[in-house]
Motif scaffolding. Structure first.
Motif, PDB file in Angstrom:
ATOM      1  N   GLY A 502      41.077  64.454 -15.982  1.00  0.00           N
ATOM      2  CA  GLY A 502      42.231  63.635 -16.293  1.00  0.00           C
ATOM      3  C   GLY A 502      41.926  62.538 -17.286  1.00  0.00           C
ATOM      4  N   SER A 503      42.998  61.993 -17.845  1.00  0.00           N
ATOM      5  CA  SER A 503      42.892  60.882 -18.777  1.00  0.00           C
ATOM      6  C   SER A 503      43.721  59.723 -18.258  1.00  0.00           C
ATOM      7  CB  SER A 503      43.376  61.288 -20.169  1.00  0.00           C
ATOM      8  OG  SER A 503      42.562  62.293 -20.710  1.00  0.00           O
ATOM      9  N   TYR A 504      43.222  58.524 -18.517  1.00  0.00           N
ATOM     10  CA  TYR A 504      43.874  57.319 -18.028  1.00  0.00           C
ATOM     11  C   TYR A 504      43.951  56.314 -19.173  1.00  0.00           C
ATOM     12  CZ  TYR A 504      42.585  59.470 -13.586  1.00  0.00           C
ATOM     13  OH  TYR A 504      42.432  60.357 -12.554  1.00  0.00           O
ATOM     14  N   MET A 505      44.837  55.368 -19.006  1.00  0.00           N
ATOM     15  CA  MET A 505      45.020  54.342 -20.030  1.00  0.00           C
ATOM     16  C   MET A 505      45.222  53.004 -19.360  1.00  0.00           C
ATOM     17  SD  MET A 505      47.634  54.252 -23.273  1.00  0.00           S
ATOM     18  CE  MET A 505      46.442  55.033 -24.359  1.00  0.00           C
ATOM     19  N   VAL A 506      44.822  51.951 -20.051  1.00  0.00           N
ATOM     20  CA  VAL A 506      45.079  50.596 -19.581  1.00  0.00           C
ATOM     21  C   VAL A 506      45.258  49.691 -20.795  1.00  0.00           C
ATOM     22  CG1 VAL A 506      42.593  50.153 -19.368  1.00  0.00           C
ATOM     23  CG2 VAL A 506      44.222  48.660 -18.210  1.00  0.00           C
ATOM     24  N   PHE A 507      46.289  48.859 -20.743  1.00  0.00           N
ATOM     25  CA  PHE A 507      46.534  47.868 -21.786  1.00  0.00           C
ATOM     26  C   PHE A 507      46.070  46.511 -21.274  1.00  0.00           C
ATOM     27  CE2 PHE A 507      49.780  51.134 -22.566  1.00  0.00           C
ATOM     28  CZ  PHE A 507      49.541  51.416 -23.907  1.00  0.00           C
ATOM     29  N   LEU A 508      45.111  45.901 -21.987  1.00  0.00           N
ATOM     30  CA  LEU A 508      44.578  44.604 -21.605  1.00  0.00           C
ATOM     31  C   LEU A 508      44.883  43.576 -22.693  1.00  0.00           C
ATOM     32  CD1 LEU A 508      41.088  45.644 -20.179  1.00  0.00           C
ATOM     33  CD2 LEU A 508      43.191  45.180 -18.911  1.00  0.00           C
ATOM     34  N   SER A 509      45.398  42.449 -22.282  1.00  0.00           N
ATOM     35  CA  SER A 509      45.809  41.416 -23.235  1.00  0.00           C
ATOM     36  C   SER A 509      44.606  40.847 -23.977  1.00  0.00           C
ATOM     37  CB  SER A 509      46.538  40.298 -22.498  1.00  0.00           C
ATOM     38  OG  SER A 509      46.813  39.222 -23.371  1.00  0.00           O
ATOM     39  N   ARG A 510      44.799  40.642 -25.285  1.00  0.00           N
ATOM     40  CA  ARG A 510      43.772  40.006 -26.109  1.00  0.00           C
ATOM     41  C   ARG A 510      44.331  38.739 -26.755  1.00  0.00           C
ATOM     42  NH1 ARG A 510      44.442  41.329 -31.669  1.00  0.00           N
ATOM     43  NH2 ARG A 510      45.965  42.987 -32.036  1.00  0.00           N
ATOM     44  N   SER A 511      45.293  38.140 -26.106  1.00  0.00           N
ATOM     45  CA  SER A 511      45.918  36.939 -26.668  1.00  0.00           C
ATOM     46  C   SER A 511      44.920  35.796 -26.824  1.00  0.00           C
ATOM     47  CB  SER A 511      47.086  36.499 -25.777  1.00  0.00           C
ATOM     48  OG  SER A 511      46.640  36.234 -24.458  1.00  0.00           O
ATOM     49  N   GLN A 512      43.846  35.810 -25.995  1.00  0.00           N
ATOM     50  CA  GLN A 512      42.811  34.786 -26.085  1.00  0.00           C
ATOM     51  C   GLN A 512      41.498  35.347 -26.628  1.00  0.00           C
ATOM     52  OE1 GLN A 512      42.477  32.863 -22.287  1.00  0.00           O
ATOM     53  NE2 GLN A 512      44.694  32.529 -22.111  1.00  0.00           N
ATOM     54  N   GLY A 513      41.578  36.480 -27.323  1.00  0.00           N
ATOM     55  CA  GLY A 513      40.389  37.074 -27.902  1.00  0.00           C
ATOM     56  C   GLY A 513      39.854  38.220 -27.065  1.00  0.00           C
ATOM     57  N   TYR A 514      38.851  38.920 -27.617  1.00  0.00           N
ATOM     58  CA  TYR A 514      38.336  40.106 -26.936  1.00  0.00           C
ATOM     59  C   TYR A 514      37.384  39.773 -25.789  1.00  0.00           C
ATOM     60  CZ  TYR A 514      40.588  43.571 -29.820  1.00  0.00           C
ATOM     61  OH  TYR A 514      41.546  44.375 -30.400  1.00  0.00           O
ATOM     62  N   GLU A 515      36.914  38.547 -25.715  1.00  0.00           N
ATOM     63  CA  GLU A 515      36.129  38.171 -24.537  1.00  0.00           C
ATOM     64  C   GLU A 515      36.977  38.287 -23.280  1.00  0.00           C
ATOM     65  OE1 GLU A 515      32.986  37.567 -24.000  1.00  0.00           O
ATOM     66  OE2 GLU A 515      32.568  38.034 -26.102  1.00  0.00           O
ATOM     67  N   GLN A 516      38.258  37.956 -23.441  1.00  0.00           N
ATOM     68  CA  GLN A 516      39.194  38.104 -22.327  1.00  0.00           C
ATOM     69  C   GLN A 516      39.324  39.570 -21.927  1.00  0.00           C
ATOM     70  OE1 GLN A 516      43.190  37.058 -23.404  1.00  0.00           O
ATOM     71  NE2 GLN A 516      44.000  37.252 -21.315  1.00  0.00           N
TER      72      GLN A 516
END
Length: 582
Positions: A502-516
């Motif tokens: 299977g394949s999965y996806m997740v959207f993660l906010s980068r509003s404060q940069g990629y360290e977040q």
């Protein structure tokens, strides 16, 4: 019968391989809004299976135009008419085809109707022969085929613009012939422009250009009122006749038509505050600032695709050089012949008005482009599709100029030189049809006007190890990034077969940069157990900015430098294994 043949050719080209190209970012967002969905239906900051895409992109049976318009107010930068029509279309059409085919078929329908509308415009402005030429030109135009195969609001405003220009030409003809204005023509013009304003904000440029053409084109009515100054010499005794002729026409006669011509703007007032709000949204920030004279040659490149397009995108260097050379030579030859023909038509009383109205409209639109590009700092020419707003006028002017006989006399014993320097109109016609047909095939087969960000190629790269479960992590700042991720996910879902991991996806906010992003990734729940392929889709990040390792509870993910890709945005593979016990 001849028009029917042009419509058949245009329909065949537009329907061919209609869902061959993947849905790209903008089309994905069109699908979301048109089906009565919103950004609230997209799971963010949680891992979800790609099987959920079917639910996200399912048609909402309770959705109506009012609800869609409310969503667009806050989540989009577009007026509602096209999305409402698409919603109705998706409810009505019940065929066993893909979502891409169903959505794009509506644009195809509008594209076919636009061919008939251009025929009407050319016939009113010039003649039946020019109408046939213009219809065939649009039918095989690679630019027209490209826009008709986009599930976006481009072919519809082309249709409406052609109808509005048809009414404008008839209005100008009535003034020129000193005949009474016909209310039905004005009602049609008002209706077309009002509808256009609610379809696409760029239609404002077309509306302003039509107003400018109406206001500043006084020559057609001077003959009608040339007697007036003789009856009232004292009132304007300090003005020469031509000046108070114009003043009288403007104040006493023309002003009422100017007031009437502002009616579409009055009908658009309820949406006007939303227009200004939309222009300030972050979604419009992708349009770059102009770079010196780049807008000029980008505009010329777009004009070339009105008639010819050969493979130039992501091709070997020798193919690019060959295609560009042939395209430029053909464009210069065709443009020069059209220019010579329009010169003759300009000097003929019967055809002068048609050339003047359409040329004036086109120049006013281009002037507004210059203002937007160099004064507002938005280079619209980076997207060739934005030239759609004056595309119908160009088709008619091109057809009118090329069908003129005896533009330049030249005879020699060399048939090829005769063809280049003094071709017969039928030779130009068939040459254009052949070039346009071949160019349209290039577009249809995905060798030209490729979808931005190449979601299919990205899905193929991501699916490198189909037997290993994979998670696609998309760092998002806005919903444009989310749409990009969904376009890749839709292609990845199509490429997977039963029985594979299977394949999965997740959207993660980068509003404060990629360290977040890296921190939130380490805390994710429901991440599949290793071994696992973790793909990071990271807009606005360099290759060297990717960390060597990423961690998640009992999982360590090591970067695989052999699987880095950049297709508009960067994609990086990490191979995840179970953490070793210390």
């Amino acid at each position: 019968m001849v028009l029917a043949l042009a419509l058949l050719v245009g329909a065949s080209l537009r329907l061919a391989l209609l869902d061959f190209k993947p849905l790209w970012l903008d089309e994905v967002l069109t699908a979301l809004f048109s089906q009565g969905r919103s950004y609230d239906d997209i799971p963010l900051d949680v891992v979800f299976s790609l099987n959920q895409l079917q639910q996200i992109f399912a048609l909402n049976p309770q959705a109506n135009c009012s609800q869609i318009a409310k969503v667009l107010l806050t989540q989009s930068t577009h007026p509602p008419v096209f999305f409402c029509l698409m919603n109705w279309w998706l409810h009505w059409i019940n065929l066993p085809f893909s979502l891409a085919w169903k959505m794009r078929s509506l644009s195809v329908l509008f594209g076919i109707l636009a061919i008939a509308a251009v025929y009407l415009l050319a016939r009113l402005a010039f003649s039946k022969v020019v109408g046939v030429w213009a219809a065939f030109f649009m039918a095989v135009s690679p630019f027209g085929v490209y826009l008709s195969q986009e599930a976006r609001h481009y072919s519809l405003p082309i249709l409406v613009c052609a109808l509005a220009l048809s009414a404008l030409v008839q209005i100008q003809k009535d003034f020129y012939r000193c005949t009474n204005q016909r209310p039905l023509i004005w009602i049609g013009w008002i209706a077309a422009n009002t509808l256009g304003l609610y379809i696409h904000y760029f239609f404002i440029l077309a509306f302003i250009a039509q107003l400018a053409t109406l206001i500043f084109d006084f020559n057609f009515s001077l003959s009608r009122y040339s007697h007036w100054w003789k009856l009232h010499p004292r009132l304007f005794k300090y003005l020469p006749p031509w000046q108070y002729n114009i003043l009288y026409i403007f104040i006493c006669q023309y002003s009422k038509y100017i007031i009437i011509s502002l009616v579409p703007l009055a009908f658009f007032i309820p949406w006007l505050p939303l227009l200004f709000a939309h222009f300030g949204r972050a979604e419009t920030n992708w349009i770059p600032h102009p770079e010196n004279i780049a807008p000029f040659y980008q505009t010329i490149a777009a004009w070339m695709t009105f008639s010819v397009m050969l493979p130039v995108e992501k091709q070997p260097t020798w193919i690019i050089i060959f295609s560009v050379t042939i395209g430029i030579l053909f464009f210069i030859w065709l443009g020069w012949r059209a220019f010579l023909g329009l010169q003759l038509l300009w000097n003929q009383p019967v055809t002068h008005l048609g050339v003047r109205v359409l040329l004036s409209f086109t120049l006013w639109v281009l002037l507004q482009f210059v203002v937007i590009i160099y004064l507002l700092g938005k280079d619209l020419t980076v997207a060739p599709r934005y030239h759609f707003i004056y595309y119908p006028a160009i088709c008619v002017l091109l057809a009118a100029g090329l069908q003129v006989r005896n533009v330049k006399k030249y005879k020699s014993g060399n048939k090829f030189l005769n063809f280049l320097l003094a071709p017969k109109p039928q030779e130009i016609f068939y040459t254009f049809l052949v070039a346009g047909f071949i160019s349209s095939l290039v577009v249809i087969s995905d060798l030209g006007y490729k979808k931005p960000f190449s979601p299919r190629l990205a899905a193929q790269n991501i699916n490198v190890d189909s037997a290993v479960p994979k998670v696609i992590v998309v760092g998002y700042k806005n919903f444009q990034d989310v749409g990009l991720g969904l376009s890749v996910a839709l292609e990845l879902q199509k490429s997977e077969k039963e029985g594979k991991a299977g394949s999965y996806m997740v959207f993660l906010s980068r509003s404060q940069g990629y360290e977040q992003v890296w921190q939130n990734l380490s805390k994710l729940e429901n991440l599949p157990a290793p071994p696992l392929n973790l793909w990071i889709v990271a807009p606005e990040i360099k290759r060297t900015d990717y960390p060597k390792q990423l961690f998640h509870k009992v999982t360590t993910c090591n970067i695989d430098t052999a699987h880095y890709h950049r297709i508009g945005v960067s994609y990086q593979l990490y191979r995840c294994i179970k953490k070793q016990k210390e």
